[in-house]
Write an enzyme that holds these catalytic residues in place. Structure first.
Site, PDB file in Angstrom:
ATOM      1  N   CYS A 153       0.833  -1.206   0.000  1.00 26.46           N
ATOM      2  CA  CYS A 153       0.000   0.000   0.000  1.00 26.46           C
ATOM      3  C   CYS A 153       0.866   1.254   0.000  1.00 26.46           C
ATOM      4  O   CYS A 153       1.428   1.600  -1.026  1.00 26.46           O
ATOM      5  CB  CYS A 153      -0.987  -0.048   1.167  1.00 26.46           C
ATOM      6  SG  CYS A 153      -2.409   1.011   0.875  1.00 26.46           S
TER       7      CYS A 153
ATOM      8  N   GLU B  74      -1.326  -9.016   3.197  1.00 26.77           N
ATOM      9  CA  GLU B  74      -1.134  -9.598   4.544  1.00 26.77           C
ATOM     10  C   GLU B  74      -2.453 -10.051   5.188  1.00 26.77           C
ATOM     11  O   GLU B  74      -2.434 -10.848   6.123  1.00 26.77           O
ATOM     12  CB  GLU B  74      -0.396  -8.619   5.471  1.00 26.77           C
ATOM     13  CG  GLU B  74      -1.148  -7.363   5.888  1.00 26.77           C
ATOM     14  CD  GLU B  74      -0.950  -6.186   4.938  1.00 26.77           C
ATOM     15  OE1 GLU B  74      -0.643  -6.407   3.744  1.00 26.77           O
ATOM     16  OE2 GLU B  74      -1.122  -5.032   5.391  1.00 26.77           O
TER      17      GLU B  74
ATOM     18  N   HIS C  88      -3.472  -4.925   0.310  1.00 26.31           N
ATOM     19  CA  HIS C  88      -2.826  -5.480   1.509  1.00 26.31           C
ATOM     20  C   HIS C  88      -2.879  -7.012   1.477  1.00 26.31           C
ATOM     21  O   HIS C  88      -3.819  -7.608   2.008  1.00 26.31           O
ATOM     22  CB  HIS C  88      -3.542  -4.990   2.771  1.00 26.31           C
ATOM     23  CG  HIS C  88      -3.344  -3.536   3.051  1.00 26.31           C
ATOM     24  ND1 HIS C  88      -2.302  -3.058   3.809  1.00 26.31           N
ATOM     25  CD2 HIS C  88      -4.053  -2.453   2.657  1.00 26.31           C
ATOM     26  CE1 HIS C  88      -2.371  -1.738   3.889  1.00 26.31           C
ATOM     27  NE2 HIS C  88      -3.433  -1.340   3.192  1.00 26.31           N
TER      28      HIS C  88
HETATM   29  N1  GLN Z   1      -1.795   6.772   2.909  1.00 28.95           N
HETATM   30  C1  GLN Z   1      -1.940   6.014   1.704  1.00 28.95           C
HETATM   31  C2  GLN Z   1      -3.322   6.177   1.095  1.00 28.95           C
HETATM   32  O1  GLN Z   1      -4.252   6.571   1.778  1.00 28.95           O
HETATM   33  C3  GLN Z   1      -1.652   4.547   1.958  1.00 28.95           C
HETATM   34  C4  GLN Z   1      -2.665   3.873   2.825  1.00 28.95           C
HETATM   35  C5  GLN Z   1      -2.186   2.564   3.404  1.00 28.95           C
HETATM   36  O2  GLN Z   1      -1.000   2.263   3.393  1.00 28.95           O
HETATM   37  N2  GLN Z   1      -3.095   1.792   3.957  1.00 28.95           N
HETATM   38  O3  GLN Z   1      -3.526   5.879  -0.048  1.00 28.95           O
END
Ligand code: GLN
Length: 533
Positions: A382, A510, A508
């Site tokens: 992400c 994970e 994600h």
């Molecule tokens: N801050 C980034 C976004 O909002 C990544 C978010 C995250 O890593 N969950 O896109």
């Protein structure tokens, strides 16, 4: 008909109730029963999505896009079941619903009260999950410690629910702590007795005690607990500290926890098939090698903030007969490239996990640059993917001041920008791009080979995305966009196929790794690290 198992905690918090609930779920599943877990959290936040990871640990995201308590991650990993928004209930969400109904006039002039309106809503959340999943057993864990003011409506709802469904259809398990006093060489039962007394004063008699302890419970203490807490002796279950949480189901099986619970629920016991789980634990206990893997993030002081990432790395390690030794690197300490180099020197792989805000970003960019230039296996998650794009744009594609508009609104090269659908979003709770979305993989890419297929579904939690205006320039410079949303508009995976492992995803991964089924992207990372040993 579904039978219900309620799990409360006494004496102290952080007893590992979630692991007990998840383990019992596994033990029932391994007997061929269907099981779902549910978590009740007494706090007033509607969900944990707005809470700092420093306070609450990771926010676990489900397929249906709910932002939930990290215990749901344990439930999914132990029972290999995908859960959703029905599986996490907070006081905030209960009150929000009741107050909405009150404003609508649904209560027809009545006084709205904790009993029966709040307790009815809590009970309807139990039944709602039953209707959705129709499980043989529903395990419901109540957050907090017995005696807390804020969990009282939940405890009262359980008392009512238990008497409504009747004896043999619901049981309570109380998890407690037996502190050990080295001076007298004794395990003390008094705090547990008090805690059970408090629970009984609320009208709930636990049928089973699960006792966290560092030492075996001697016969006399076991008898004392049974006598004072009104449970049969065989229902006093010892739960010793284990090296790995995945050993807990086997330890509880050895104490016949599932048998005792099934007996209290008038259900015939079945033989458990725990072969695969036993093999897993065997591998966990006898690693043939150790691999040092760095996690470079900003919440490194609280490992719970990245618990699914840590577990996913371990799962990929198990598949390689390897123990993963996590090196926590605080990205703020990597702002200087020389320091970063020193911190990275001894690691065999590195993960840059998700996150929000500008703090530590330049450090993460240094970590990624080091990994890319030195062919250290890298996985970006992400925010980690967004950073990988920024780093590549700046240092390879010649877009010197490239950035995300999350960190610099006026950047000359906004290679990461707010998603169109996010531009008019108001408020923070539950408003990100959340949950499972399909992603199409480029044929022959590293990602497609790792997954062994070309269409995948993964969970998301973000507001920003790759800005397609820079697609040509950055891919001409060599970064491969190997995963895209089905409409081709949203970059989901980037990779550098010429390196041993350099893959980063907007989603994600994970959240979908399981101990016996490591996630392909984590497995790819650890496989590459093992090859470098
Ligand atoms: N801050 C980034 C976004 O909002 C990544 C978010 C995250 O890593 N969950 O896109």
């Amino acid at each position: 008909m579904t039978k219900y198992i309620f799990i409360t905690g006494g004496v102290v918090s952080s007893l590992g109730k979630g692991i007990v609930a998840a383990s019992l779920g596994r033990l029932l599943r391994s007997r061929g029963f269907s099981v779902i877990n549910q978590k009740f959290d007494p706090y007033i936040n509607v969900d944990p999505g707005t809470m700092s990871p420093f306070q609450h640990g990771e926010v676990f995201v489900t397929d249906d896009g709910a932002e939930t308590d990290l215990d749901l991650g344990h439930y999914e990993r132990f029972t290999d079941t995908s859960l959703g928004k029905y599986n996490n209930v907070t006081s905030g969400s209960v009150y929000q619903h009741v107050i909405k109904k009150e404003r609508r006039g649904d209560y027809l002039g009545g006084t709205v009260q904790v009993i029966p309106h709040i307790t009815n809503e809590i009970k309807s959340r139990i039944v709602g999950a039953t209707k959705q999943f129709k499980p043989d057993f529903q395990l419901i864990e109540i957050g907090g410690t017995i005696g807390d003011i804020e969990s009282l409506p939940f405890i009262e709802a359980i008392r009512q629910f238990k008497s409504e469904v009747g004896i043999g259809n619901a049981v309570s398990i109380h998890t407690t702590l037996l502190p050990y006093l080295p001076t007298s060489g004794e395990l003390k039962t008094k705090p547990s007795q008090h805690s059970v007394n408090v629970l009984r004063s609320y009208g709930i008699n636990p049928e089973v005690l699960v006792c966290r302890t560092t030492k075996p419970i001697p016969k006399t203490e076991r008898e004392k607990l049974a006598l004072f807490c009104s449970v049969p002796k065989d229902a006093v279950i010892e739960c010793r500290d284990m090296k790995s949480i995945y050993e807990v189901p086997l330890a509880l099986e050895a104490q016949n926890l599932a048998g005792v619970v099934l007996n209290a629920l008038n259900t015939e016991n079945r033989k458990a098939n725990l072969k695969e789980w036993e093999n897993l634990v065997e591998r966990i206990k006898n690693p043939k090698k150790v691999i040092k893997v760095a996690i470079a993030g900003k919440y490194t002081k609280l490992s719970d903030a990245y618990i699914s990432v840590v577990e996913s790395l371990k799962h990929a390690g198990y598949a390689n007969d390897a123990a993963v030794d996590i090196k926590w690197i605080n990205s703020e300490e990597c702002m200087d490239y020389e320091t970063c180099k020193n911190l990275m020197k001894d690691v065999k792989a590195v993960v840059v996990p998700g996150g929000f805000g500008v703090r530590g970003i330049e450090g993460k960019l240094n970590v990624i640059r080091y990994a890319r230039e030195n062919n250290v296996p890298f996985l970006g998650l992400c925010l980690g993917m967004q950073c990988a794009v920024i780093e590549y744009a700046r240092n390879v594609a010649g877009l010197k001041e490239a950035n995300s508009t999350e960190f610099d609104e006026n950047t000359a090269y906004p290679v990461i920008d707010l998603m169109l659908e996010q531009k008019n979003v108001q408020g923070y709770g539950g408003t990100m791009r959340l949950g499972a979305y399909e992603c199409h993989l480029k044929k022959g890419s590293v990602a497609a080979k790792a997954y062994g297929k070309n269409v995948i579904s993964e969970r998301h939690r973000h507001r920003y995305e790759f800005n397609n205006e820079y697609m040509k320039q950055i891919s001409d410079a060599g970064l491969v966009f190997s995963g895209m949303s089905p409409d081709g508009m949203l970059a989901e995976i980037v990779e550098l196929p010429e390196l041993d492992w350099f893959v980063a995803s907007q989603f994600h991964p994970e959240f979908k790794s399981r101990p016996e089924k490591p996630h392909p992207l984590f497995k790819g990372l650890i496989d590459a690290a093992v090859k470098r040993l």
